[in-house]
Design a protein around this motif. Structure first.
Motif, PDB file in Angstrom:
ATOM      1  N   PHE A  48      55.811  19.143 -37.753  1.00  0.00           N
ATOM      2  CA  PHE A  48      56.779  20.233 -37.791  1.00  0.00           C
ATOM      3  C   PHE A  48      58.033  20.221 -36.744  1.00  0.00           C
ATOM      4  O   PHE A  48      59.011  21.001 -36.655  1.00  0.00           O
ATOM      5  CB  PHE A  48      55.982  21.470 -37.199  1.00  0.00           C
ATOM      6  CG  PHE A  48      54.952  21.801 -38.317  1.00  0.00           C
ATOM      7  CD1 PHE A  48      55.435  22.171 -39.591  1.00  0.00           C
ATOM      8  CD2 PHE A  48      53.772  21.859 -38.057  1.00  0.00           C
ATOM      9  CE1 PHE A  48      54.237  22.696 -40.418  1.00  0.00           C
ATOM     10  CE2 PHE A  48      52.843  22.202 -38.673  1.00  0.00           C
ATOM     11  CZ  PHE A  48      52.809  22.772 -40.095  1.00  0.00           C
ATOM     12  N   GLY A  49      58.141  18.971 -36.126  1.00  0.00           N
ATOM     13  CA  GLY A  49      59.438  18.841 -35.216  1.00  0.00           C
ATOM     14  C   GLY A  49      59.018  19.266 -33.897  1.00  0.00           C
ATOM     15  O   GLY A  49      57.964  19.956 -33.371  1.00  0.00           O
ATOM     16  N   PRO A  50      60.146  19.212 -32.827  1.00  0.00           N
ATOM     17  CA  PRO A  50      59.863  19.670 -31.487  1.00  0.00           C
ATOM     18  C   PRO A  50      59.618  20.909 -31.005  1.00  0.00           C
ATOM     19  O   PRO A  50      59.278  21.303 -30.092  1.00  0.00           O
ATOM     20  CB  PRO A  50      61.396  18.913 -30.794  1.00  0.00           C
ATOM     21  CG  PRO A  50      62.104  18.986 -31.883  1.00  0.00           C
ATOM     22  CD  PRO A  50      61.185  18.702 -33.269  1.00  0.00           C
ATOM     23  N   ARG A  80      47.042  17.086 -25.575  1.00  0.00           N
ATOM     24  CA  ARG A  80      48.155  15.946 -25.711  1.00  0.00           C
ATOM     25  C   ARG A  80      48.090  15.718 -27.059  1.00  0.00           C
ATOM     26  O   ARG A  80      49.397  15.343 -27.761  1.00  0.00           O
ATOM     27  CB  ARG A  80      48.057  14.959 -24.900  1.00  0.00           C
ATOM     28  CG  ARG A  80      49.158  14.077 -24.723  1.00  0.00           C
ATOM     29  CD  ARG A  80      48.806  12.971 -23.843  1.00  0.00           C
ATOM     30  NE  ARG A  80      48.616  13.435 -22.389  1.00  0.00           N
ATOM     31  CZ  ARG A  80      47.971  12.878 -21.214  1.00  0.00           C
ATOM     32  NH1 ARG A  80      47.708  11.391 -21.508  1.00  0.00           N
ATOM     33  NH2 ARG A  80      47.791  13.347 -20.130  1.00  0.00           N
ATOM     34  N   GLU A  81      46.966  15.253 -27.752  1.00  0.00           N
ATOM     35  CA  GLU A  81      47.030  14.966 -29.052  1.00  0.00           C
ATOM     36  C   GLU A  81      47.489  16.130 -30.300  1.00  0.00           C
ATOM     37  O   GLU A  81      48.156  15.564 -31.119  1.00  0.00           O
ATOM     38  CB  GLU A  81      45.542  14.373 -29.665  1.00  0.00           C
ATOM     39  CG  GLU A  81      45.244  13.046 -28.576  1.00  0.00           C
ATOM     40  CD  GLU A  81      43.692  12.625 -28.824  1.00  0.00           C
ATOM     41  OE1 GLU A  81      43.135  13.390 -29.606  1.00  0.00           O
ATOM     42  OE2 GLU A  81      43.240  11.447 -28.506  1.00  0.00           O
ATOM     43  N   ALA A  82      46.958  16.994 -29.899  1.00  0.00           N
ATOM     44  CA  ALA A  82      47.347  18.145 -30.515  1.00  0.00           C
ATOM     45  C   ALA A  82      48.799  18.472 -30.762  1.00  0.00           C
ATOM     46  O   ALA A  82      49.416  18.722 -31.656  1.00  0.00           O
ATOM     47  CB  ALA A  82      46.785  19.570 -30.332  1.00  0.00           C
ATOM     48  N   ARG A  83      49.346  18.403 -29.615  1.00  0.00           N
ATOM     49  CA  ARG A  83      50.916  18.487 -29.434  1.00  0.00           C
ATOM     50  C   ARG A  83      51.630  17.469 -30.344  1.00  0.00           C
ATOM     51  O   ARG A  83      52.604  17.811 -30.864  1.00  0.00           O
ATOM     52  CB  ARG A  83      51.270  18.564 -28.104  1.00  0.00           C
ATOM     53  CG  ARG A  83      52.657  18.843 -27.824  1.00  0.00           C
ATOM     54  CD  ARG A  83      52.814  19.244 -26.377  1.00  0.00           C
ATOM     55  NE  ARG A  83      54.455  19.452 -26.156  1.00  0.00           N
ATOM     56  CZ  ARG A  83      55.002  19.673 -24.936  1.00  0.00           C
ATOM     57  NH1 ARG A  83      54.223  19.578 -23.903  1.00  0.00           N
ATOM     58  NH2 ARG A  83      56.298  19.907 -24.763  1.00  0.00           N
ATOM     59  N   ALA A  84      51.326  16.391 -30.043  1.00  0.00           N
ATOM     60  CA  ALA A  84      51.683  15.139 -30.698  1.00  0.00           C
ATOM     61  C   ALA A  84      51.781  15.158 -32.060  1.00  0.00           C
ATOM     62  O   ALA A  84      52.684  15.218 -32.980  1.00  0.00           O
ATOM     63  CB  ALA A  84      51.288  13.907 -30.205  1.00  0.00           C
ATOM     64  N   ALA A  85      50.567  15.522 -32.719  1.00  0.00           N
ATOM     65  CA  ALA A  85      50.481  15.723 -34.188  1.00  0.00           C
ATOM     66  C   ALA A  85      51.299  16.725 -34.693  1.00  0.00           C
ATOM     67  O   ALA A  85      52.046  16.574 -35.722  1.00  0.00           O
ATOM     68  CB  ALA A  85      49.159  15.936 -34.521  1.00  0.00           C
ATOM     69  N   LEU A 130      45.453  23.105 -33.742  1.00  0.00           N
ATOM     70  CA  LEU A 130      46.194  23.981 -34.706  1.00  0.00           C
ATOM     71  C   LEU A 130      47.604  23.660 -34.651  1.00  0.00           C
ATOM     72  O   LEU A 130      48.036  23.383 -33.594  1.00  0.00           O
ATOM     73  CB  LEU A 130      45.718  25.447 -34.741  1.00  0.00           C
ATOM     74  CG  LEU A 130      44.437  25.847 -34.551  1.00  0.00           C
ATOM     75  CD1 LEU A 130      44.003  27.573 -34.187  1.00  0.00           C
ATOM     76  CD2 LEU A 130      43.753  25.913 -35.979  1.00  0.00           C
ATOM     77  N   ALA A 131      48.264  23.788 -35.780  1.00  0.00           N
ATOM     78  CA  ALA A 131      49.755  23.578 -35.640  1.00  0.00           C
ATOM     79  C   ALA A 131      50.386  24.622 -36.746  1.00  0.00           C
ATOM     80  O   ALA A 131      49.961  24.601 -37.999  1.00  0.00           O
ATOM     81  CB  ALA A 131      50.045  22.123 -35.881  1.00  0.00           C
ATOM     82  N   ALA A 132      51.787  24.935 -36.543  1.00  0.00           N
ATOM     83  CA  ALA A 132      52.573  25.563 -37.043  1.00  0.00           C
ATOM     84  C   ALA A 132      53.946  25.407 -36.902  1.00  0.00           C
ATOM     85  O   ALA A 132      54.419  24.888 -35.992  1.00  0.00           O
ATOM     86  CB  ALA A 132      52.071  27.019 -37.151  1.00  0.00           C
ATOM     87  N   SER A 133      54.935  25.674 -37.917  1.00  0.00           N
ATOM     88  CA  SER A 133      56.145  25.664 -37.714  1.00  0.00           C
ATOM     89  C   SER A 133      56.650  26.720 -36.955  1.00  0.00           C
ATOM     90  O   SER A 133      55.953  27.825 -36.754  1.00  0.00           O
ATOM     91  CB  SER A 133      57.042  25.460 -38.773  1.00  0.00           C
ATOM     92  OG  SER A 133      56.967  26.789 -39.636  1.00  0.00           O
ATOM     93  N   ALA A 134      57.866  26.539 -36.185  1.00  0.00           N
ATOM     94  CA  ALA A 134      58.367  27.774 -35.229  1.00  0.00           C
ATOM     95  C   ALA A 134      58.593  28.885 -36.122  1.00  0.00           C
ATOM     96  O   ALA A 134      58.563  30.022 -35.454  1.00  0.00           O
ATOM     97  CB  ALA A 134      59.606  27.295 -34.616  1.00  0.00           C
TER      98      ALA A 134
END
Length: 282
Positions: A256-258, A246-251, A277-281
């Motif tokens: 990078f937006g929704p 949940r925290e990773a998704r919020a960050a 881990l996070a990245a743009s679409a």
């Protein structure tokens, strides 16, 4: 998960499911717990070679780790074990009856299914609906290698072993090997409290066997206690993992937006810790 975990969990499940009905339930469970990997090795042995490269990643956890593959493995393995049991019973005389087929099938089915579950609960996952769907499913709860899945079933299996120097030596060497692997070789990877738990559990295993806390008559109960400990551990990991995701998704959404892509990967040697881990679409 790794094959040591599959072997030990399979042995413990074998004792719990059919320990009273099958004289070698633990051994059957240990073998069946590795059936998907063995089938994979038989189908494409080159994929496990050191030079396989990405071929291994593509082929591993393929059709042999699907629901269809598991059903075939259960049927074939149960049939082979049943035939061996009947031949063994016949060779030992009419007084020795072969184990009932239903208990062989139950033991094999539960332990093969445990392989799929243990692989699913990590970040690697599996593709259960092959050949119809290539989609991967994963729980992100427990790391692909976790010392808890070695030491806990190993200790409870040792508690249920007969009091003889041969099994005692085997389990003692296994406990020493796991303790050395986690406590010494894993000192730079495994957090301190997991190493401390491993050493303490190994010592408890030796004391419990020497003082005959369970023994052969209560080996089924000992194995069940070990599995119960792991169920509690998995439940706690699942709860913590849900919060981490949940925290990773919020960050990721904030950055990078929704439409951001994100993940929270388990970390070997660090239970209750996830790497976001996070990245743009794009």
């Amino acid at each position: 998960m790794d094959n040591l975990a599959h072997t030990l969990i399979g042995a413990a499940l074998g004792r719990v499911v059919a320990g009273r009905e099958l004289p070698a339930a633990g051994w059957i469970g240990a073998v069946a717990g590795n059936a998907p990997d063995v089938a994979e090795l038989l189908l494409r042995p080159n994929s496990w070679s050191p030079d396989a490269g990405v071929t291994y990643l593509v082929f591993h956890r393929g059709i042999t780790h699907s629901l269809v593959g598991a059903a075939l493995e259960i049927a074939v393995l149960a049939g082979v074990i049943g035939l061996i049991a009947r031949q063994w019973g016949g060779a030992r005389g009419a007084a020795t009856s072969a184990p009932p087929w239903r208990w062989i099938a139950a033991c094999v089915a539960v332990t093969v299914a445990s392989h799929l579950y243990l692989d699913w609960q990590g970040s690697y996952g599996l593709r259960p609906f092959l050949p119809w769907s290539e989609r991967w499913y994963y729980g992100d709860w427990v790391a692909i290698v976790d010392p808890f899945f070695w030491i806990v079933p190993l200790v409870t299996l040792a508690w249920g072993e007969r009091r003889h120097w041969r099994p005692a030596l085997v389990y003692l060497l296994a406990l020493l090997a796991v303790t050395a692997l986690v406590g010494v070789r894993g000192s730079g990877v495994v957090v301190w409290w997991v190493r401390l738990f491993t050493v303490s559990a190994a010592a408890t295993g030796v004391i419990g066997w020497e003082r005959h806390w369970f023994g052969v008559a209560r080996r089924r109960r000992a194995a069940a206690y070990g599995l119960l400990v792991l169920v509690v551990y998995i439940g706690a990991s699942a709860a913590a993992g849900t919060l981490a995701k949940r925290e990773a998704r919020a960050a990721a959404t904030r950055r990078f937006g929704p439409d951001a892509r994100w993940a929270a990967l388990t970390v070997v040697g660090r239970p209750f810790h996830w790497e976001p881990l996070a990245a743009s679409a794009d």
